[in-house]
Write a protein that holds these residues in place. Structure first.
Motif, PDB file in Angstrom:
ATOM      1  N   VAL A  15       0.850  -1.190   0.000  1.00 40.10           N
ATOM      2  CA  VAL A  15       0.000   0.000   0.000  1.00 40.10           C
ATOM      3  C   VAL A  15       0.887   1.241   0.000  1.00 40.10           C
ATOM      4  O   VAL A  15       1.818   1.341   0.802  1.00 40.10           O
ATOM      5  CB  VAL A  15      -0.915   0.005   1.234  1.00 40.10           C
ATOM      6  CG1 VAL A  15      -1.817   1.241   1.230  1.00 40.10           C
ATOM      7  CG2 VAL A  15      -1.747  -1.279   1.295  1.00 40.10           C
ATOM      8  N   PHE A  16       0.580   2.178  -0.871  1.00 38.57           N
ATOM      9  CA  PHE A  16       1.337   3.432  -0.959  1.00 38.57           C
ATOM     10  C   PHE A  16       0.379   4.587  -0.693  1.00 38.57           C
ATOM     11  O   PHE A  16      -0.654   4.706  -1.344  1.00 38.57           O
ATOM     12  CB  PHE A  16       1.974   3.581  -2.343  1.00 38.57           C
ATOM     13  CG  PHE A  16       2.933   4.723  -2.452  1.00 38.57           C
ATOM     14  CD1 PHE A  16       4.265   4.550  -2.118  1.00 38.57           C
ATOM     15  CD2 PHE A  16       2.515   5.975  -2.897  1.00 38.57           C
ATOM     16  CE1 PHE A  16       5.166   5.615  -2.216  1.00 38.57           C
ATOM     17  CE2 PHE A  16       3.399   7.037  -3.006  1.00 38.57           C
ATOM     18  CZ  PHE A  16       4.732   6.860  -2.662  1.00 38.57           C
ATOM     19  N   PHE A  32      -3.992   0.431   7.704  1.00 36.11           N
ATOM     20  CA  PHE A  32      -3.500  -0.557   6.739  1.00 36.11           C
ATOM     21  C   PHE A  32      -2.414  -1.430   7.361  1.00 36.11           C
ATOM     22  O   PHE A  32      -2.382  -2.650   7.144  1.00 36.11           O
ATOM     23  CB  PHE A  32      -2.988   0.127   5.468  1.00 36.11           C
ATOM     24  CG  PHE A  32      -4.067   0.442   4.475  1.00 36.11           C
ATOM     25  CD1 PHE A  32      -4.646  -0.563   3.708  1.00 36.11           C
ATOM     26  CD2 PHE A  32      -4.512   1.739   4.303  1.00 36.11           C
ATOM     27  CE1 PHE A  32      -5.649  -0.283   2.795  1.00 36.11           C
ATOM     28  CE2 PHE A  32      -5.520   2.043   3.394  1.00 36.11           C
ATOM     29  CZ  PHE A  32      -6.091   1.035   2.638  1.00 36.11           C
ATOM     30  N   ALA A  33      -1.538  -0.826   8.140  1.00 32.44           N
ATOM     31  CA  ALA A  33      -0.520  -1.621   8.831  1.00 32.44           C
ATOM     32  C   ALA A  33      -1.178  -2.615   9.778  1.00 32.44           C
ATOM     33  O   ALA A  33      -0.729  -3.765   9.906  1.00 32.44           O
ATOM     34  CB  ALA A  33       0.429  -0.701   9.592  1.00 32.44           C
ATOM     35  N   GLY A  34      -2.267  -2.199  10.421  1.00 34.92           N
ATOM     36  CA  GLY A  34      -2.986  -3.082  11.326  1.00 34.92           C
ATOM     37  C   GLY A  34      -3.653  -4.255  10.638  1.00 34.92           C
ATOM     38  O   GLY A  34      -3.977  -5.258  11.287  1.00 34.92           O
ATOM     39  N   SER A  38       1.876  -4.154   3.883  1.00 42.24           N
ATOM     40  CA  SER A  38       3.173  -3.494   3.838  1.00 42.24           C
ATOM     41  C   SER A  38       2.935  -2.077   3.326  1.00 42.24           C
ATOM     42  O   SER A  38       2.450  -1.897   2.207  1.00 42.24           O
ATOM     43  CB  SER A  38       4.115  -4.249   2.908  1.00 42.24           C
ATOM     44  OG  SER A  38       5.336  -3.564   2.767  1.00 42.24           O
ATOM     45  N   VAL A  39       3.234  -1.082   4.141  1.00 38.94           N
ATOM     46  CA  VAL A  39       2.831   0.298   3.847  1.00 38.94           C
ATOM     47  C   VAL A  39       4.042   1.192   3.602  1.00 38.94           C
ATOM     48  O   VAL A  39       4.965   1.242   4.415  1.00 38.94           O
ATOM     49  CB  VAL A  39       1.990   0.877   5.000  1.00 38.94           C
ATOM     50  CG1 VAL A  39       1.512   2.286   4.649  1.00 38.94           C
ATOM     51  CG2 VAL A  39       0.799  -0.021   5.313  1.00 38.94           C
ATOM     52  N   GLY A  40       3.999   1.901   2.494  1.00 42.45           N
ATOM     53  CA  GLY A  40       4.949   2.971   2.226  1.00 42.45           C
ATOM     54  C   GLY A  40       4.181   4.275   2.168  1.00 42.45           C
ATOM     55  O   GLY A  40       3.084   4.323   1.626  1.00 42.45           O
ATOM     56  N   PHE A  41       4.745   5.326   2.766  1.00 46.22           N
ATOM     57  CA  PHE A  41       4.055   6.603   2.684  1.00 46.22           C
ATOM     58  C   PHE A  41       5.052   7.742   2.522  1.00 46.22           C
ATOM     59  O   PHE A  41       6.227   7.621   2.885  1.00 46.22           O
ATOM     60  CB  PHE A  41       3.156   6.833   3.897  1.00 46.22           C
ATOM     61  CG  PHE A  41       3.852   7.134   5.204  1.00 46.22           C
ATOM     62  CD1 PHE A  41       3.981   8.434   5.659  1.00 46.22           C
ATOM     63  CD2 PHE A  41       4.352   6.105   5.990  1.00 46.22           C
ATOM     64  CE1 PHE A  41       4.600   8.714   6.866  1.00 46.22           C
ATOM     65  CE2 PHE A  41       4.974   6.370   7.208  1.00 46.22           C
ATOM     66  CZ  PHE A  41       5.101   7.687   7.652  1.00 46.22           C
ATOM     67  N   ILE A  42       4.555   8.825   1.938  1.00 48.31           N
ATOM     68  CA  ILE A  42       5.389  10.000   1.712  1.00 48.31           C
ATOM     69  C   ILE A  42       4.773  11.204   2.398  1.00 48.31           C
ATOM     70  O   ILE A  42       3.568  11.269   2.633  1.00 48.31           O
ATOM     71  CB  ILE A  42       5.591  10.289   0.210  1.00 48.31           C
ATOM     72  CG1 ILE A  42       4.234  10.495  -0.494  1.00 48.31           C
ATOM     73  CG2 ILE A  42       6.384   9.165  -0.444  1.00 48.31           C
ATOM     74  CD1 ILE A  42       4.373  10.957  -1.939  1.00 48.31           C
ATOM     75  N   ALA A 228     -11.563   3.411   3.550  1.00 51.32           N
ATOM     76  CA  ALA A 228     -10.459   3.137   2.634  1.00 51.32           C
ATOM     77  C   ALA A 228     -10.079   1.656   2.666  1.00 51.32           C
ATOM     78  O   ALA A 228      -9.755   1.067   1.624  1.00 51.32           O
ATOM     79  CB  ALA A 228      -9.249   4.003   2.990  1.00 51.32           C
ATOM     80  N   LEU A 229     -10.106   1.050   3.840  1.00 48.41           N
ATOM     81  CA  LEU A 229      -9.815  -0.383   3.931  1.00 48.41           C
ATOM     82  C   LEU A 229     -10.781  -1.187   3.069  1.00 48.41           C
ATOM     83  O   LEU A 229     -10.372  -2.090   2.339  1.00 48.41           O
ATOM     84  CB  LEU A 229      -9.906  -0.854   5.384  1.00 48.41           C
ATOM     85  CG  LEU A 229      -8.889  -0.308   6.381  1.00 48.41           C
ATOM     86  CD1 LEU A 229      -9.173  -0.872   7.777  1.00 48.41           C
ATOM     87  CD2 LEU A 229      -7.461  -0.625   5.956  1.00 48.41           C
TER      88      LEU A 229
END
Length: 251
Positions: A15-16, A32-34, A38-42, A228-229
């Motif tokens: 997930v970005f 999302f982490a919960g 696997s989460v990437g964010f900016i 969103a989930l």
């Protein structure tokens, strides 16, 4: 104690999220982490972003990026894809609802508002498309706003950008659909982030909430994150080209 849904199809997904350090974005990163994603964010708020990533652990990665810099945005997406193989879910959350008077807007300010609130959503979607297609599908969630329907004052540039998000969502859903990439618009009402509370929630604001919302409880970032989930999970596999309003019945 209230129990909320878990989505097994999100476990292990990549997930970005743009603008993930604070507010709605931080809640989305957390949720999302919960779910085991696997989460990437900016973001550009290093202190808040690093604290959030540190709190959530190794499954969450922060990259500093100003979404107005499209080359940097594309590079951040490419870096996360290189680690994870592809991106399953893109959440185009980054935005800024700075107030402004029409007579004071010049071309530089106008272009800056579009560069924050509209342009990155398109180019992020463009950047993740090929990887999602190779993976057999994906979900893109664009953030709109109820201010479009409200015709809110002192937000003309922001309202214009968010109105553009609606049209862009439908256009991309049509083009990306054959690759099983779903594109939807998540439309928040007045969400009680720290920024909103600090800058604009006064007695008059409290009255507006009581008068306008059907549900009297304040709308919180986690209320948007939970929608969103659902839009990211396989449970919504035939939801695309739609706008999902979460506003407590404001409009």
């Amino acid at each position: 104690m209230t129990s909320y849904a878990s989505y097994p199809s999100l476990t292990g997904k990549s997930v970005f999220i743009t603008g993930g350090a604070t507010g709605i974005g931080a809640s989305m990163v957390t949720h999302f982490a919960g779910q085991g994603a696997s989460v990437g964010f900016i973001d550009i708020d290093d202190a808040a972003a690093e604290a959030l990533a540190g709190r959530l652990g190794p499954g969450v990665r922060y990259l500093r990026c100003d979404v107005r810099d499209i080359a940097a945005l594309q590079a951040a997406i490419a870096a996360f894809e290189a680690e994870r193989g592809h991106i399953d879910v893109l959440v185009n959350n980054a935005a800024n609802d700075d107030r402004h008077k029409v007579d004071e807007v010049d071309t530089a300010y106008w272009d800056n508002r579009m560069a924050i609130n509209l342009r990155p959503q398109f180019f992020a979607a463009q950047a993740v498309r090929k990887g999602m297609a190779r993976a057999g599908g994906g979900s893109i969630i664009n953030l709109g706003s109820v201010v479009v329907q409200m015709a809110a004052a002192e937000l003309a540039a922001y309202v214009t950008a968010k109105a553009g998000v609606y049209g862009m969502t439908r256009a991309l859903a049509r083009e990306f659909g054959p690759d099983r990439i779903r594109v939807n618009c998540l439309v928040p009402g007045w969400v009680m982030t720290e920024r909103q509370i600090e800058l604009w929630l006064d007695e008059a604001g409290e009255r507006r909430i009581a008068e306008r919302q059907c549900i009297p409880d304040k709308l919180m970032p986690e209320d948007l994150a939970r929608m969103a989930l659902f839009l990211a999970a396989d449970d919504s596999r035939h939801c695309t080209s739609q706008s999902f309003i979460v506003d407590g019945g404001w409009i």
